[in-house]
Design a protein around this motif. Structure first.
Motif, mmCIF file in Angstrom:
data_model
loop_
_atom_site.group_PDB
_atom_site.id
_atom_site.type_symbol
_atom_site.label_atom_id
_atom_site.label_comp_id
_atom_site.label_asym_id
_atom_site.label_seq_id
_atom_site.Cartn_x
_atom_site.Cartn_y
_atom_site.Cartn_z
ATOM 1 N N TRP A 92 0.884 -1.243 -0.011
ATOM 2 C CA TRP A 92 0.125 -0.037 0.071
ATOM 3 C C TRP A 92 0.865 1.361 -0.079
ATOM 4 C CZ3 TRP A 92 -3.473 -1.859 4.577
ATOM 5 C CH2 TRP A 92 -4.548 -3.184 4.001
ATOM 6 N N VAL A 93 1.928 1.120 0.099
ATOM 7 C CA VAL A 93 3.071 2.382 0.238
ATOM 8 C C VAL A 93 3.245 2.925 -1.202
ATOM 9 C CG1 VAL A 93 5.358 3.049 0.493
ATOM 10 C CG2 VAL A 93 4.186 1.482 1.994
ATOM 11 N N ASP A 94 3.040 4.344 -0.992
ATOM 12 C CA ASP A 94 3.137 5.073 -2.231
ATOM 13 C C ASP A 94 4.545 4.993 -2.986
ATOM 14 O OD1 ASP A 94 2.744 6.715 -4.376
ATOM 15 O OD2 ASP A 94 2.498 8.729 -3.103
ATOM 16 N N ALA A 95 4.371 4.685 -4.030
ATOM 17 C CA ALA A 95 5.779 4.210 -4.890
ATOM 18 C C ALA A 95 6.543 5.474 -4.797
ATOM 19 C CB ALA A 95 5.508 3.568 -6.281
ATOM 20 N N ALA A 96 5.690 6.702 -4.965
ATOM 21 C CA ALA A 96 6.599 7.986 -5.225
ATOM 22 C C ALA A 96 7.338 8.399 -4.011
ATOM 23 C CB ALA A 96 5.608 8.962 -5.410
ATOM 24 N N ARG A 97 7.125 7.708 -2.677
ATOM 25 C CA ARG A 97 7.797 8.153 -1.714
ATOM 26 C C ARG A 97 9.028 7.158 -1.329
ATOM 27 N NH1 ARG A 97 4.261 7.258 3.394
ATOM 28 N NH2 ARG A 97 6.151 7.892 4.384
ATOM 29 N N VAL A 98 9.014 6.058 -2.179
ATOM 30 C CA VAL A 98 10.372 4.992 -1.801
ATOM 31 C C VAL A 98 10.923 4.828 -3.209
ATOM 32 C CG1 VAL A 98 9.379 4.152 -0.054
ATOM 33 C CG2 VAL A 98 8.729 3.221 -2.246
ATOM 34 N N ASP A 99 10.705 5.297 -4.672
ATOM 35 C CA ASP A 99 11.259 5.093 -5.708
ATOM 36 C C ASP A 99 12.899 4.937 -5.920
ATOM 37 O OD1 ASP A 99 11.201 7.995 -5.235
ATOM 38 O OD2 ASP A 99 10.182 8.000 -7.343
ATOM 39 N N GLU A 100 13.478 5.978 -4.724
ATOM 40 C CA GLU A 100 14.973 6.215 -4.769
ATOM 41 C C GLU A 100 15.694 4.820 -4.444
ATOM 42 O OE1 GLU A 100 15.973 9.693 -2.624
ATOM 43 O OE2 GLU A 100 14.956 10.866 -4.004
ATOM 44 N N SER A 101 14.487 4.001 -3.629
ATOM 45 C CA SER A 101 15.537 2.597 -3.080
ATOM 46 C C SER A 101 15.446 1.491 -4.064
ATOM 47 C CB SER A 101 14.491 2.008 -1.871
ATOM 48 O OG SER A 101 13.174 1.801 -2.201
ATOM 49 N N ALA A 102 16.199 0.435 -3.753
ATOM 50 C CA ALA A 102 16.346 -0.452 -4.695
ATOM 51 C C ALA A 102 15.114 -1.204 -5.214
ATOM 52 C CB ALA A 102 17.184 -1.354 -4.443
ATOM 53 N N PRO A 103 14.780 -1.528 -6.395
ATOM 54 C CA PRO A 103 13.569 -2.318 -6.730
ATOM 55 C C PRO A 103 13.740 -3.835 -6.386
ATOM 56 C CG PRO A 103 14.702 -1.761 -8.784
ATOM 57 C CD PRO A 103 15.367 -1.005 -7.575
#
Length: 272
Positions: A92-103
């Motif tokens: 449920w986490v917004d991807a825009a908040r964590v898009d700097e982390s590794a996929p």
């Protein structure tokens, strides 16, 4: 009459010597962890709730009666629930908040990032730690002792405390009456067939006799309380006392100190 009949103190659960949690005042087990449970709502790291989870597990396994059901709850139920919460919150986490982390996983245009997994894990650990700390007192305290301690130490009006206690005791009474009603239906051959609709029909047939039994039980409780002049005076004498002893104060202080030490050592105090 024996001397035990005049003992004013609440009877303790028969336990081994090392199972010390049962001998503590219920309020001590609440006061010792209440500040930590409130502060855990606001933490976002992994180490702090994990440390409280270890502390709660250690207290339960050492100071409580370990049964197979308790072990299943601690080793299977709670971890599985935390894993499900962690996975759900990470999705449920917004991807825009964590898009700097590794996929971690990519399905079409959707990507699960490691930052989302960390947020889900932190949330699950936080909720699990709060539940585990609540279990320290919940597994080793009876509702009646908690009500008595609240009335005696916290000065909760006995009209409120014992009314709530009477309401809580309705639940096992309803369970017993439901089992009696089911047995009576089976004796009379009221099976109603199989399948979900038949189950719903049988459940609907339990409502009227269960409601009638609840009304009768409520009338008996009301008459019993009225005959004992419940509510007629500002205070009442207690048959069973739940005192707050020195060991309760020591336990409360130790748990507060341990909580403060965990926050001091594990919480990331560095500002971003």
């Amino acid at each position: 009459m024996t001397a035990a009949a005049f003992d004013p103190y609440a009877q303790l659960t028969a336990t081994a010597r090392h199972q010390f949690l049962y001998a503590l005042n219920p309020l001590a087990k609440v006061a010792g962890f209440a500040p930590a449970m409130v502060l855990l709502v606001f933490v976002r790291d992994l180490a702090t709730p994990a440390a409280f989870l270890v502390l709660a597990y250690a207290l339960i396994l050492i100071g409580a009666r370990v049964t197979p059901r308790l072990l299943a709850l601690l080793l299977i139920g709670l971890p599985v629930g935390m894993a499900a919460i962690a996975l759900g919150f990470s999705l449920w986490v917004d991807a825009a908040r964590v898009d700097e982390s590794a996929p971690v996983l990519t399905l079409g245009g959707w990507t699960l990032y490691s930052g989302a997994l960390l947020i889900g894990a932190a949330t699950a650990l936080r909720l699990g730690a709060i539940v585990a700390l609540a279990l320290v007192g919940g597994l080793t305290t009876s509702g009646s002792d908690l009500v008595r301690a609240s009335v005696q130490q916290l000065r909760v009006p006995y009209r409120i405390g014992y009314t709530a206690l009477a309401a809580f005791r309705f639940v096992p009474r309803f369970g017993h009456e439901l089992s009696v009603i089911r047995a009576a239906h089976r004796v009379r051959g009221y099976h109603g067939g199989r399948g979900p609709f038949a189950r719903i029909a049988r459940g609907w047939g339990y409502i009227v006799p269960l409601l009638a039994g609840a009304i009768r039980h409520a009338e008996r409780v009301a008459l019993a309380m009225d005959s004992r002049a419940f509510g007629a005076h500002p205070t009442r004498t207690e048959r069973h006392l739940v005192p707050f002893r020195r060991r309760d104060a020591v336990f409360t202080v130790l748990m507060l100190v341990a909580s403060a030490a965990i926050f001091l050592v594990f919480f990331p105090w560095q500002l971003p």
